[in-house]
Design a protein around this motif. Structure first.
Motif, PDB file in Angstrom:
ATOM      1  N   ALA A   1       0.871  -1.176  -0.058  1.00 34.80           N
ATOM      2  CA  ALA A   1      -0.150  -0.028   0.104  1.00 34.80           C
ATOM      3  C   ALA A   1       0.851   1.069  -0.017  1.00 34.80           C
ATOM      4  O   ALA A   1       0.577   2.137  -0.629  1.00 34.80           O
ATOM      5  N   GLN A   2       1.815   1.111   0.789  1.00 32.09           N
ATOM      6  CA  GLN A   2       2.910   2.262   0.668  1.00 32.09           C
ATOM      7  C   GLN A   2       3.376   2.502  -0.810  1.00 32.09           C
ATOM      8  O   GLN A   2       3.735   3.599  -1.090  1.00 32.09           O
ATOM      9  N   ALA A   3       3.989   1.476  -1.182  1.00 34.68           N
ATOM     10  CA  ALA A   3       4.491   1.614  -2.470  1.00 34.68           C
ATOM     11  C   ALA A   3       3.611   2.165  -3.504  1.00 34.68           C
ATOM     12  O   ALA A   3       3.630   3.067  -4.313  1.00 34.68           O
ATOM     13  N   LYS A   4       2.088   1.570  -3.423  1.00 38.69           N
ATOM     14  CA  LYS A   4       1.102   1.993  -4.548  1.00 38.69           C
ATOM     15  C   LYS A   4       0.803   3.554  -4.025  1.00 38.69           C
ATOM     16  O   LYS A   4       0.678   4.350  -5.055  1.00 38.69           O
ATOM     17  N   TRP A   5       0.992   4.104  -2.832  1.00 37.86           N
ATOM     18  CA  TRP A   5       0.654   5.373  -2.547  1.00 37.86           C
ATOM     19  C   TRP A   5       1.684   6.419  -3.150  1.00 37.86           C
ATOM     20  O   TRP A   5       1.440   7.500  -3.739  1.00 37.86           O
ATOM     21  N   THR A   6       2.802   5.740  -3.053  1.00 33.58           N
ATOM     22  CA  THR A   6       4.157   6.601  -3.668  1.00 33.58           C
ATOM     23  C   THR A   6       3.837   6.709  -5.092  1.00 33.58           C
ATOM     24  O   THR A   6       4.253   7.839  -5.830  1.00 33.58           O
ATOM     25  N   GLU A   7       3.368   5.846  -5.954  1.00 32.17           N
ATOM     26  CA  GLU A   7       3.223   5.621  -7.247  1.00 32.17           C
ATOM     27  C   GLU A   7       2.043   6.602  -7.385  1.00 32.17           C
ATOM     28  O   GLU A   7       2.081   7.382  -8.458  1.00 32.17           O
ATOM     29  N   ILE A   8       1.007   6.568  -6.704  1.00 33.63           N
ATOM     30  CA  ILE A   8      -0.160   7.485  -7.077  1.00 33.63           C
ATOM     31  C   ILE A   8       0.281   8.948  -7.019  1.00 33.63           C
ATOM     32  O   ILE A   8       0.019   9.831  -7.772  1.00 33.63           O
ATOM     33  N   ARG A   9       1.187   9.195  -5.787  1.00 40.53           N
ATOM     34  CA  ARG A   9       1.472  10.568  -5.524  1.00 40.53           C
ATOM     35  C   ARG A   9       2.864  11.085  -6.863  1.00 40.53           C
ATOM     36  O   ARG A   9       2.365  12.085  -7.307  1.00 40.53           O
ATOM     37  N   GLU A  10       3.555  10.219  -7.013  1.00 39.11           N
ATOM     38  CA  GLU A  10       4.176  10.679  -8.325  1.00 39.11           C
ATOM     39  C   GLU A  10       3.514  10.761  -9.485  1.00 39.11           C
ATOM     40  O   GLU A  10       3.741  11.713 -10.302  1.00 39.11           O
ATOM     41  N   ARG A  11       2.327  10.195  -9.633  1.00 39.13           N
ATOM     42  CA  ARG A  11       1.539  10.421 -10.924  1.00 39.13           C
ATOM     43  C   ARG A  11       0.913  11.891 -10.801  1.00 39.13           C
ATOM     44  O   ARG A  11       0.893  12.425 -11.934  1.00 39.13           O
ATOM     45  N   PHE A  12       0.460  12.400  -9.891  1.00 41.28           N
ATOM     46  CA  PHE A  12      -0.033  13.390  -9.536  1.00 41.28           C
ATOM     47  C   PHE A  12       0.999  14.287  -9.744  1.00 41.28           C
ATOM     48  O   PHE A  12       0.712  15.479 -10.551  1.00 41.28           O
ATOM     49  N   ILE A  13       1.890  14.296  -9.149  1.00 38.26           N
ATOM     50  CA  ILE A  13       3.136  15.410  -9.319  1.00 38.26           C
ATOM     51  C   ILE A  13       3.521  15.755 -10.906  1.00 38.26           C
ATOM     52  O   ILE A  13       3.907  16.740 -11.181  1.00 38.26           O
ATOM     53  N   SER A  14       3.719  14.546 -11.255  1.00 35.94           N
ATOM     54  CA  SER A  14       3.941  14.685 -12.823  1.00 35.94           C
ATOM     55  C   SER A  14       2.841  15.409 -13.653  1.00 35.94           C
ATOM     56  O   SER A  14       3.422  16.213 -14.503  1.00 35.94           O
ATOM     57  N   ARG A  15       1.613  15.024 -13.348  1.00 37.78           N
ATOM     58  CA  ARG A  15       0.637  15.821 -14.084  1.00 37.78           C
ATOM     59  C   ARG A  15       0.596  17.406 -13.793  1.00 37.78           C
ATOM     60  O   ARG A  15       0.391  18.162 -14.526  1.00 37.78           O
ATOM     61  N   ILE A  16       0.853  17.626 -12.417  1.00 34.42           N
ATOM     62  CA  ILE A  16       0.892  18.960 -11.985  1.00 34.42           C
ATOM     63  C   ILE A  16       1.973  19.839 -12.600  1.00 34.42           C
ATOM     64  O   ILE A  16       1.918  20.768 -13.189  1.00 34.42           O
ATOM     65  N   ALA A  17       3.272  19.010 -12.724  1.00 31.24           N
ATOM     66  CA  ALA A  17       4.539  19.899 -13.168  1.00 31.24           C
ATOM     67  C   ALA A  17       4.114  20.151 -14.725  1.00 31.24           C
ATOM     68  O   ALA A  17       4.816  20.915 -15.368  1.00 31.24           O
ATOM     69  N   GLN A  18       3.453  19.054 -15.225  1.00 28.83           N
ATOM     70  CA  GLN A  18       3.016  19.500 -16.738  1.00 28.83           C
ATOM     71  C   GLN A  18       2.096  20.404 -16.940  1.00 28.83           C
ATOM     72  O   GLN A  18       2.642  21.207 -17.756  1.00 28.83           O
ATOM     73  N   ASP A  19       1.314  20.897 -16.221  1.00 26.42           N
ATOM     74  CA  ASP A  19       0.530  22.070 -16.224  1.00 26.42           C
ATOM     75  C   ASP A  19       1.250  23.277 -15.796  1.00 26.42           C
ATOM     76  O   ASP A  19       1.086  24.249 -16.574  1.00 26.42           O
ATOM     77  N   ILE A  20       2.150  23.061 -15.048  1.00 27.77           N
ATOM     78  CA  ILE A  20       3.327  24.253 -14.710  1.00 27.77           C
ATOM     79  C   ILE A  20       3.845  24.566 -15.930  1.00 27.77           C
ATOM     80  O   ILE A  20       4.149  25.782 -16.379  1.00 27.77           O
ATOM     81  N   GLY A  21       4.477  23.583 -16.492  1.00 32.25           N
ATOM     82  CA  GLY A  21       5.304  23.687 -17.598  1.00 32.25           C
ATOM     83  C   GLY A  21       4.526  24.374 -18.687  1.00 32.25           C
ATOM     84  O   GLY A  21       5.013  25.521 -19.450  1.00 32.25           O
ATOM     85  N   TYR A  22       3.315  24.245 -18.779  1.00 36.43           N
ATOM     86  CA  TYR A  22       2.367  24.792 -19.968  1.00 36.43           C
ATOM     87  C   TYR A  22       2.353  26.239 -19.542  1.00 36.43           C
ATOM     88  O   TYR A  22       2.471  27.068 -20.354  1.00 36.43           O
ATOM     89  N   SER A  23       1.899  26.638 -18.536  1.00 34.42           N
ATOM     90  CA  SER A  23       1.736  27.895 -18.079  1.00 34.42           C
ATOM     91  C   SER A  23       3.263  28.727 -18.091  1.00 34.42           C
ATOM     92  O   SER A  23       3.175  29.636 -18.542  1.00 34.42           O
ATOM     93  N   GLN A  24       4.341  28.122 -17.942  1.00 31.69           N
ATOM     94  CA  GLN A  24       5.430  28.697 -17.964  1.00 31.69           C
ATOM     95  C   GLN A  24       5.858  29.044 -19.416  1.00 31.69           C
ATOM     96  O   GLN A  24       6.328  30.005 -19.697  1.00 31.69           O
ATOM     97  N   SER A  25       5.511  27.764 -20.402  1.00 30.12           N
ATOM     98  CA  SER A  25       5.828  28.163 -21.841  1.00 30.12           C
ATOM     99  C   SER A  25       4.899  29.300 -22.259  1.00 30.12           C
ATOM    100  O   SER A  25       5.287  29.845 -23.445  1.00 30.12           O
ATOM    101  N   ARG A  26       3.974  29.717 -21.620  1.00 33.09           N
ATOM    102  CA  ARG A  26       2.826  30.703 -22.077  1.00 33.09           C
ATOM    103  C   ARG A  26       3.231  32.010 -21.487  1.00 33.09           C
ATOM    104  O   ARG A  26       2.403  33.069 -21.558  1.00 33.09           O
ATOM    105  N   LYS A  27       4.324  32.173 -20.633  1.00 32.49           N
ATOM    106  CA  LYS A  27       4.651  33.227 -19.938  1.00 32.49           C
ATOM    107  C   LYS A  27       3.573  33.669 -18.796  1.00 32.49           C
ATOM    108  O   LYS A  27       3.618  35.061 -18.537  1.00 32.49           O
ATOM    109  N   LEU A  28       2.810  32.830 -18.322  1.00 37.74           N
ATOM    110  CA  LEU A  28       1.701  33.152 -17.277  1.00 37.74           C
ATOM    111  C   LEU A  28       2.541  32.670 -15.947  1.00 37.74           C
ATOM    112  O   LEU A  28       2.080  33.446 -15.073  1.00 37.74           O
TER     113      LEU A  28
END
Length: 193
Positions: A115-142
């Motif tokens: 369960a700990q390993a699965k939660w770590t995997e879940i956490r990393e998936r969210f972080i990756s997606r959030i980073a992608q959204d941040i990257g989008y905003s950075q690329s648009r100079k927002l």
């Protein structure tokens, strides 16, 4: 077809038993009995209660992922803030509606390595997606380009995770709307130019 029905019966029984007994006290025997199936049949589908829990975790988190994966293509800072606040509130509302199963998951994370390993995997998936959204905003100079998108995403997710567990354990004193508004203001105030 019959195999899939048996699998589903086991999952439904596991969810009921976990919610009634908690993860630690729940046994595979209770789950098998509730599902009205045999031990051999149950072990064809799952290796034990940890395996059942992992599948249930994935089911619960699928709803959270659908929020995280909403299209994020703002043209302005204001639009970004609206989208972020909507996602944040939806995340918190889902935590509230799924609090029983999330309590079980929280308990399991504390005692089960899988369960700990699965939660770590879940956490990393969210972080990756959030980073992608941040990257989008950075690329648009927002958003501020000098900030490391992954570090910001990690901090953003951890704040959500803290409130998720507060909501699950009924420790929050503010409304979900106020929490979402405050989290969004802090996040967008620091990230967006």
């Amino acid at each position: 077809m019959r195999s899939q029905q048996t699998r589903q019966k086991l999952l439904e029984a596991a969810k009921e038993v976990f919610q009634e007994e908690g993860f630690h006290k729940a046994t595979i025997s209770q789950i098998i009995k509730r599902a009205k199936t045999g031990y051999g049949t149950a072990y064809v589908h799952f290796t034990g209660k940890d395996d059942l829990l992992i599948v249930l975790m994935e089911d619960v988190m699928a709803s959270f992922y659908s929020i995280a994966e909403l299209p994020f293509t703002p043209a302005t800072r204001e639009e970004a803030e609206q989208l972020i606040q909507h996602q944040t509130l939806s995340f918190l509302q889902l935590a509230e509606s799924e609090h029983q199963m999330l309590q079980v998951l929280g308990e399991a994370i504390g005692v089960s390595l899988s369960a700990q390993a699965k939660w770590t995997e879940i956490r990393e998936r969210f972080i990756s997606r959030i980073a992608q959204d941040i990257g989008y905003s950075q690329s648009r100079k927002l958003a501020r380009g000098a900030l490391d998108a992954e570090l910001v995403a990690r901090g953003w997710f951890y704040s959500h995770e803290m409130y998720l567990w507060d909501i699950v354990h009924r420790r929050h004193q503010s409304t979900l709307e106020e929490i979402a508004k405050t989290l969004t203001a802090i996040y967008t105030g620091g990230l967006y130019a």
